[in-house]
Design a protein around this motif. Structure first.
Motif, PDB file in Angstrom:
ATOM      1  N   MET A 178       0.826  -1.207   0.000  1.00 57.80           N
ATOM      2  CA  MET A 178       0.000   0.000   0.000  1.00 57.80           C
ATOM      3  C   MET A 178       0.862   1.260   0.000  1.00 57.80           C
ATOM      4  O   MET A 178       0.605   2.213  -0.755  1.00 57.80           O
ATOM      5  CB  MET A 178      -0.919   0.007   1.221  1.00 57.80           C
ATOM      6  N   CYS A 179       1.896   1.276   0.847  1.00 60.58           N
ATOM      7  CA  CYS A 179       2.768   2.451   0.921  1.00 60.58           C
ATOM      8  C   CYS A 179       3.456   2.714  -0.414  1.00 60.58           C
ATOM      9  O   CYS A 179       3.577   3.863  -0.857  1.00 60.58           O
ATOM     10  CB  CYS A 179       3.816   2.263   2.017  1.00 60.58           C
ATOM     11  N   ARG A 180       3.898   1.652  -1.057  1.00 60.77           N
ATOM     12  CA  ARG A 180       4.548   1.803  -2.361  1.00 60.77           C
ATOM     13  C   ARG A 180       3.564   2.312  -3.405  1.00 60.77           C
ATOM     14  O   ARG A 180       3.879   3.203  -4.191  1.00 60.77           O
ATOM     15  CB  ARG A 180       5.143   0.461  -2.791  1.00 60.77           C
ATOM     16  N   TRP A 181       2.346   1.760  -3.414  1.00 58.77           N
ATOM     17  CA  TRP A 181       1.345   2.166  -4.405  1.00 58.77           C
ATOM     18  C   TRP A 181       0.957   3.623  -4.209  1.00 58.77           C
ATOM     19  O   TRP A 181       0.884   4.394  -5.167  1.00 58.77           O
ATOM     20  CB  TRP A 181       0.114   1.264  -4.286  1.00 58.77           C
ATOM     21  N   ASN A 182       0.723   4.015  -2.953  1.00 55.98           N
ATOM     22  CA  ASN A 182       0.368   5.403  -2.678  1.00 55.98           C
ATOM     23  C   ASN A 182       1.517   6.360  -2.966  1.00 55.98           C
ATOM     24  O   ASN A 182       1.293   7.543  -3.248  1.00 55.98           O
ATOM     25  CB  ASN A 182      -0.066   5.559  -1.210  1.00 55.98           C
ATOM     26  N   SER A 183       2.741   5.873  -2.890  1.00 58.87           N
ATOM     27  CA  SER A 183       3.892   6.733  -3.122  1.00 58.87           C
ATOM     28  C   SER A 183       4.100   7.035  -4.597  1.00 58.87           C
ATOM     29  O   SER A 183       4.331   8.193  -4.965  1.00 58.87           O
ATOM     30  CB  SER A 183       5.173   6.093  -2.567  1.00 58.87           C
ATOM     31  N   GLY A 184       4.022   6.022  -5.432  1.00 57.36           N
ATOM     32  CA  GLY A 184       4.448   6.255  -6.802  1.00 57.36           C
ATOM     33  C   GLY A 184       3.667   5.595  -7.896  1.00 57.36           C
ATOM     34  O   GLY A 184       4.125   5.588  -9.055  1.00 57.36           O
ATOM     35  N   LEU A 185       2.482   5.030  -7.583  1.00 55.16           N
ATOM     36  CA  LEU A 185       1.772   4.299  -8.625  1.00 55.16           C
ATOM     37  C   LEU A 185       0.311   4.684  -8.778  1.00 55.16           C
ATOM     38  O   LEU A 185      -0.271   4.475  -9.854  1.00 55.16           O
ATOM     39  CB  LEU A 185       1.878   2.789  -8.349  1.00 55.16           C
ATOM     40  N   PHE A 186      -0.314   5.233  -7.750  1.00 58.56           N
ATOM     41  CA  PHE A 186      -1.765   5.470  -7.837  1.00 58.56           C
ATOM     42  C   PHE A 186      -2.126   6.387  -8.999  1.00 58.56           C
ATOM     43  O   PHE A 186      -3.126   6.184  -9.691  1.00 58.56           O
ATOM     44  CB  PHE A 186      -2.302   6.019  -6.506  1.00 58.56           C
ATOM     45  N   TYR A 187      -1.320   7.404  -9.231  1.00 62.92           N
ATOM     46  CA  TYR A 187      -1.631   8.399 -10.261  1.00 62.92           C
ATOM     47  C   TYR A 187      -1.360   7.876 -11.667  1.00 62.92           C
ATOM     48  O   TYR A 187      -1.658   8.549 -12.648  1.00 62.92           O
ATOM     49  CB  TYR A 187      -0.829   9.677 -10.021  1.00 62.92           C
ATOM     50  N   LYS A 188      -0.811   6.642 -11.769  1.00 64.58           N
ATOM     51  CA  LYS A 188      -0.578   6.023 -13.075  1.00 64.58           C
ATOM     52  C   LYS A 188      -1.737   5.117 -13.500  1.00 64.58           C
ATOM     53  O   LYS A 188      -1.713   4.546 -14.594  1.00 64.58           O
ATOM     54  CB  LYS A 188       0.719   5.212 -13.046  1.00 64.58           C
ATOM     55  N   HIS A 189      -2.729   4.971 -12.628  1.00 66.48           N
ATOM     56  CA  HIS A 189      -3.865   4.117 -12.970  1.00 66.48           C
ATOM     57  C   HIS A 189      -4.599   4.698 -14.172  1.00 66.48           C
ATOM     58  O   HIS A 189      -4.829   5.917 -14.244  1.00 66.48           O
ATOM     59  CB  HIS A 189      -4.808   3.996 -11.773  1.00 66.48           C
ATOM     60  N   PRO A 190      -4.986   3.870 -15.132  1.00 66.39           N
ATOM     61  CA  PRO A 190      -5.687   4.372 -16.328  1.00 66.39           C
ATOM     62  C   PRO A 190      -6.928   5.190 -16.013  1.00 66.39           C
ATOM     63  O   PRO A 190      -7.261   6.125 -16.756  1.00 66.39           O
ATOM     64  CB  PRO A 190      -6.047   3.086 -17.081  1.00 66.39           C
ATOM     65  N   ALA A 191      -7.600   4.890 -14.894  1.00 63.06           N
ATOM     66  CA  ALA A 191      -8.815   5.626 -14.541  1.00 63.06           C
ATOM     67  C   ALA A 191      -8.537   7.079 -14.200  1.00 63.06           C
ATOM     68  O   ALA A 191      -9.442   7.914 -14.240  1.00 63.06           O
ATOM     69  CB  ALA A 191      -9.520   4.945 -13.367  1.00 63.06           C
ATOM     70  N   LEU A 192      -7.304   7.392 -13.867  1.00 65.91           N
ATOM     71  CA  LEU A 192      -6.930   8.757 -13.496  1.00 65.91           C
ATOM     72  C   LEU A 192      -6.133   9.458 -14.598  1.00 65.91           C
ATOM     73  O   LEU A 192      -5.596  10.546 -14.377  1.00 65.91           O
ATOM     74  CB  LEU A 192      -6.108   8.751 -12.200  1.00 65.91           C
ATOM     75  N   GLN A 193      -6.068   8.842 -15.735  1.00 68.53           N
ATOM     76  CA  GLN A 193      -5.227   9.360 -16.814  1.00 68.53           C
ATOM     77  C   GLN A 193      -5.539  10.817 -17.152  1.00 68.53           C
ATOM     78  O   GLN A 193      -4.641  11.614 -17.426  1.00 68.53           O
ATOM     79  CB  GLN A 193      -5.384   8.488 -18.060  1.00 68.53           C
ATOM     80  N   ASN A 194      -6.828  11.170 -17.135  1.00 65.11           N
ATOM     81  CA  ASN A 194      -7.228  12.527 -17.493  1.00 65.11           C
ATOM     82  C   ASN A 194      -7.642  13.353 -16.273  1.00 65.11           C
ATOM     83  O   ASN A 194      -8.325  14.373 -16.407  1.00 65.11           O
ATOM     84  CB  ASN A 194      -8.377  12.477 -18.497  1.00 65.11           C
ATOM     85  N   THR A 195      -7.234  12.918 -15.092  1.00 63.28           N
ATOM     86  CA  THR A 195      -7.564  13.616 -13.853  1.00 63.28           C
ATOM     87  C   THR A 195      -6.331  14.341 -13.332  1.00 63.28           C
ATOM     88  O   THR A 195      -5.238  13.769 -13.308  1.00 63.28           O
ATOM     89  CB  THR A 195      -8.080  12.626 -12.794  1.00 63.28           C
ATOM     90  N   GLN A 196      -6.514  15.582 -12.918  1.00 59.69           N
ATOM     91  CA  GLN A 196      -5.376  16.360 -12.431  1.00 59.69           C
ATOM     92  C   GLN A 196      -5.338  16.461 -10.913  1.00 59.69           C
ATOM     93  O   GLN A 196      -4.284  16.298 -10.306  1.00 59.69           O
ATOM     94  CB  GLN A 196      -5.407  17.769 -13.030  1.00 59.69           C
ATOM     95  N   TYR A 197      -6.482  16.719 -10.272  1.00 62.07           N
ATOM     96  CA  TYR A 197      -6.506  16.946  -8.824  1.00 62.07           C
ATOM     97  C   TYR A 197      -7.219  15.797  -8.111  1.00 62.07           C
ATOM     98  O   TYR A 197      -8.136  15.176  -8.663  1.00 62.07           O
ATOM     99  CB  TYR A 197      -7.212  18.260  -8.492  1.00 62.07           C
ATOM    100  N   TYR A 198      -6.828  15.554  -6.877  1.00 63.70           N
ATOM    101  CA  TYR A 198      -7.478  14.518  -6.069  1.00 63.70           C
ATOM    102  C   TYR A 198      -7.525  14.972  -4.618  1.00 63.70           C
ATOM    103  O   TYR A 198      -6.707  15.761  -4.156  1.00 63.70           O
ATOM    104  CB  TYR A 198      -6.732  13.180  -6.174  1.00 63.70           C
ATOM    105  N   TRP A 199      -8.501  14.448  -3.907  1.00 66.74           N
ATOM    106  CA  TRP A 199      -8.625  14.632  -2.455  1.00 66.74           C
ATOM    107  C   TRP A 199      -8.675  13.233  -1.875  1.00 66.74           C
ATOM    108  O   TRP A 199      -9.615  12.479  -2.099  1.00 66.74           O
ATOM    109  CB  TRP A 199      -9.891  15.412  -2.147  1.00 66.74           C
ATOM    110  N   ARG A 200      -7.647  12.859  -1.138  1.00 71.41           N
ATOM    111  CA  ARG A 200      -7.575  11.516  -0.586  1.00 71.41           C
ATOM    112  C   ARG A 200      -8.418  11.419   0.678  1.00 71.41           C
ATOM    113  O   ARG A 200      -8.308  12.241   1.589  1.00 71.41           O
ATOM    114  CB  ARG A 200      -6.113  11.167  -0.276  1.00 71.41           C
TER     115      ARG A 200
END
Length: 394
Positions: A178-200
């Motif tokens: 989880m720590c690794r995914w949240n650090s450097g992979l979540f924003y690479k998910h295809p579902a977020l490809q066209n998304t710029q901002y997020y609120w976790r």
């Protein structure tokens, strides 16, 4: 020949002014940008002072934010949660709070991530809490699995060392993933490809204050990269080699260091010298990333991509317990303009036992508790005083 008294006086004044000039440059704490020249001057939690909306351009709700508005005033942003099916009740609690205090006015979509498929019950009950669209996404296996270069025997030995230092979740491989995914992979998910901002948004958190402006538009219109509420010290034995690896990276990529960085906050050793020593030069101050509002443009930058890849190959997400909070925080503190990092002092937030509690009539059920005097403020785990000291309140 004797020097005239007025000339002697002028000469003495010039010497004194020169000494004062040198003192202002080289005195302890020179260059501090925050309120006051030392932590001792932070006599109380700033949230005890009346808190209003932030300065800058604000956009309030309108019909253009209705769920089916076309055109819509919403920008390409989402509420984001990494959550398990069994955390449904905790997620519903968090959603109800955030919908009540903010999102029912703006109807930004929710995006849920899981490493296994979401159940129909999870989908049905979460969608019932909001009028906004909900998206349910599966994390690709290649983003979640333990990397091939991680040695399993070394990982098991490392877990024993972490447990000797009472590091929480050290033996849970899913926590490291989880720590690794949240650090450097979540924003690479295809579902977020066209998304710029997020609120976790995490399960089992509380939001106390009515927020009447579009926070994503605030970030965009005021040139902000990252927003936080809580700023804490980490467990130093969870990250003993994170800063040495960062120093190695900086030696190879000094061009990524921003001129207006917050390195003094990252490396402070005055307030918690033992933390700095045990973490090999890192203060362990970090933004509590269970709440973060961010612009993914920063994570997608070449500087952060190179930094994450360097850390990933070093193996500390598994051999130690590098969290996304210290990794994000160090990167922001070094590679971003510190003026683009914003403290959302007006958003009441609690993730037990930590909280951000503004003094505002818009806040309900939020109590300041232990933030009642200077001694309590300065001796708790809160690292915001250091942020205010070196950077300011943003």
């Amino acid at each position: 020949m004797a020097i005239a008294r007025p000339v002697r006086a002028l000469g003495l004044a010039a010497i004194m002014m020169w000494c004062f000039f040198l003192w202002t440059i080289f005195r302890p704490g020179a260059g501090i940008k925050g309120p006051g020249d030392s932590l001792a001057n932070l006599e109380r939690d700033p949230n005890l002072d009346p808190t209003g909306e932030p300065e800058g351009h604000l956009v309030h709700t309108s019909d253009a934010y209705l769920p089916d508005a076309n055109p819509s005033a919403r920008i390409n942003a989402t509420l984001l949660a990494l959550v398990r099916n069994e955390e449904l009740e905790g997620m519903l609690q968090s959603m109800r709070d955030l919908e009540r205090t903010w999102n029912h006015k703006f109807n930004y979509p929710w995006t849920f991530f899981n490493d296994v498929p979401f159940t129909e019950e999870f989908k049905r009950k979460t969608q019932a809490v909001t009028k906004a669209k909900c998206n349910y996404e599966l994390i690709p296996k290649e983003h979640w699995e333990v990397p091939s270069w991680i040695n399993d025997d070394l990982y098991k030995e490392s877990v024993k060392i972490l447990e000797e230092h009472d590091i929480q979740y050290a033996d849970k491989i899913s926590y490291h993933q989880m720590c690794r995914w949240n650090s450097g992979l979540f924003y690479k998910h295809p579902a977020l490809q066209n998304t710029q901002y997020y609120w976790r948004v995490e399960p089992k958190v509380h939001f106390f204050c009515d927020v009447d402006y579009d926070v994503f538009r605030y970030m965009h219109d005021n040139n902000k990269t990252y927003g936080f509420t809580i700023n804490l010290y980490d467990a130093p034995y969870s990250v003993p080699s994170l800063w040495p690896e960062t120093i190695k990276f900086l030696a190879q990529h000094s061009e990524y260091l921003h001129d207006n960085n917050a390195r003094d906050w990252v490396t402070d050793k005055l307030r918690r010298p033992s933390h700095n020593d045990q973490a090999s030069g890192y203060s362990t101050c970090h933004f509590w990333s269970n709440f973060e509002i961010g612009d993914m443009t920063f994570w997608r930058s070449q500087a952060y991509e190179d930094y994450f890849n360097h850390l990933d190959r070093a193996g500390g997400f598994f051999y130690e317990r590098w969290g996304d909070a210290p990794v994000h925080s160090i990167a922001l503190g070094l590679f971003e303009d510190s003026s683009r990092i914003h403290w959302f002092r007006d958003i009441g937030y609690q993730h037990i036992p930590f909280f951000n509690c503004p003094n505002s009539p818009k806040c309900h059920g939020c109590t300041t508790g232990r933030f009642t005097d200077g001694e309590a403020w300065l001796n708790m785990e809160d690292c915001r005083p250091n942020w205010f000291k070196y950077v300011g309140m943003g």
